[in-house]
Enzyme design. Structure first.
Site, mmCIF file in Angstrom:
data_model
loop_
_atom_site.group_PDB
_atom_site.id
_atom_site.type_symbol
_atom_site.label_atom_id
_atom_site.label_comp_id
_atom_site.label_asym_id
_atom_site.label_seq_id
_atom_site.Cartn_x
_atom_site.Cartn_y
_atom_site.Cartn_z
ATOM 1 C CE LYS A 122 -4.286 0.672 2.226
ATOM 2 N NZ LYS A 122 -5.046 0.448 3.587
HETATM 3 C C1 E4P Z 1 -8.656 1.668 3.454
HETATM 4 O O1 E4P Z 1 -7.801 1.049 2.800
HETATM 5 C C2 E4P Z 1 -8.078 2.455 4.706
HETATM 6 O O2 E4P Z 1 -7.516 1.167 5.492
HETATM 7 C C3 E4P Z 1 -9.434 2.843 5.615
HETATM 8 O O3 E4P Z 1 -10.574 2.559 4.869
HETATM 9 C C4 E4P Z 1 -9.060 4.129 5.957
HETATM 10 O O4 E4P Z 1 -10.274 4.555 6.534
HETATM 11 P P1 E4P Z 1 -10.446 5.873 7.500
HETATM 12 O O5 E4P Z 1 -10.975 7.011 6.865
HETATM 13 O O6 E4P Z 1 -11.558 5.312 8.586
HETATM 14 O O7 E4P Z 1 -8.939 6.118 8.083
#
Ligand code: E4P
Length: 219
Positions: free
Chosen positions: A85
Site C-alpha cells: 500500500k
Molecule cells: C483503506 O484501505 C483504509 O485502511 C481505511 O479504509 C481508511 O479509513 P479511515 O478514513 O477510517 O481512516
C-alpha cells in the site's frame, strides 16, 4: 465485486472467511495501532497465511520514497499474496508515482492509497497500481459526494482497462450500499460495520416468530 475486511484482527478475519464473503484484507498503521499489533511481520504473515492467496494490503510507514521502495520489497518477501500500500502523495505533497511504477514493474502489486480525487485515480492507474483506494468517508468529510467520484472513476478504469476501484474509509452501513451501487470493484469494510450490514431487527423478529411456531406445532 470484492469485499475486503479493513482490519488486522485475525479473529475477525477468520470469522469472515468462515462466513464465505471475504475476498481479502486491507490494513494501515492506524488500524494496526488500534488492534494492538506489536510484531507487524508476524501478524502480517499470520493474516496472509489465513487468507490463502487472497490479497492482503500492507502500508508503508515512511515519508521517503527510497525507504518506501525498500519497505514494500521487504513486505513482498513475507508472503506472495501481499499487496504493497503506497500513498498517492507523501505528507509533504511529493508524488509517490515513481514508487508505484517501479514496484509494479517488479511484479509487486500496489494498492494506491489515500486517494481523494478523480485525477489522483488516473495518475495512480497510469503508474501501474492494481487497486485504487478511494477514501469515501474522507471525501464526504470535505463536502464532496463519494458516490459520484466512485462512479466516474469506475467508468474510467473500465473504459481504459486500468486497475480496480477499491472503496475504503467506510463509516456506516449506507456507505457500503452506496459504494456498491456506484460501481466499486471492491469495498473494504471494518468488521463492526460488516456486522451491522448483516443485521436487521425485522429479520430477527421473523426468525423468532417461525421458531415459536415450530415449538407449538404438534409432533
Ligand atoms: C483503506 O484501505 C483504509 O485502511 C481505511 O479504509 C481508511 O479509513 P479511515 O478514513 O477510517 O481512516
Amino acid at each position: 465485486m470484492e469485499i475486503f475486511a479493513d482490519t488486522s484482527d485475525i479473529t475477525e478475519i477468520t470469522k469472515w472467511l468462515r462466513r464465505g464473503v471475504l475476498d481479502g484484507v486491507t490494513t494501515n498503521p492506524s488500524i494496526m495501532l488500534r488492534d494492538g499489533v506489536r510484531d507487524i511481520e508476524k501478524t502480517v504473515r499470520e493474516i496472509a497465511d489465513a487468507l490463502d492467496g487472497r490479497p492482503l494490503s500492507v502500508e508503508v510507514t515512511t515519508n521517503e520514497l527510497d525507504d518506501m521502495l525498500a519497505e514494500a520489497r521487504a513486505f513482498a518477501t513475507w508472503a506472495p499474496n501481499i499487496v504493497a500500500k503506497i500513498p498517492i502523495i507523501t505528507e509533504d505533497g511529493v508524488p509517490c508515482l515513481e514508487v508505484i511504477h517501479a514496484l509494479s514493474r517488479e511484479g509487486i502489486r500496489i494498492n494506491a492509497t489515500a486517494i481523494l480525487s478523480f485525477n489522483q485515480v488516473m495518475m495512480a492507474a497510469k503508474a501501474g497500481a492494481t487497486y485504487l483506494s478511494i477514501f469515501a468517508g474522507r471525501v464526504a468529510d470535505e463536502g464532496h459526494d463519494p458516490a459520484r467520484l466512485i462512479r466516474l472513476a469506475a467508468q474510467w478504469v473500465e473504459r481504459w482497462s486500468y486497475g480496480k476501484i477499491l472503496v475504503g474509509s467506510i463509516r456506516g452501513n449506507l456507505d457500503v450500499q452506496r459504494a456498491a451501487a456506484a460501481g466499486a470493484h471492491a469495498i473494504t469494510v471494518p468488521p463492526t460495520i460488516l456486522e451491522t450490514v448483516l443485521d436487521h431487527k425485522n429479520s430477527r423478529a421473523t426468525v423468532r416468530e417461525f421458531n415459536a411456531s415450530a415449538k407449538l406445532a404438534p409432533n
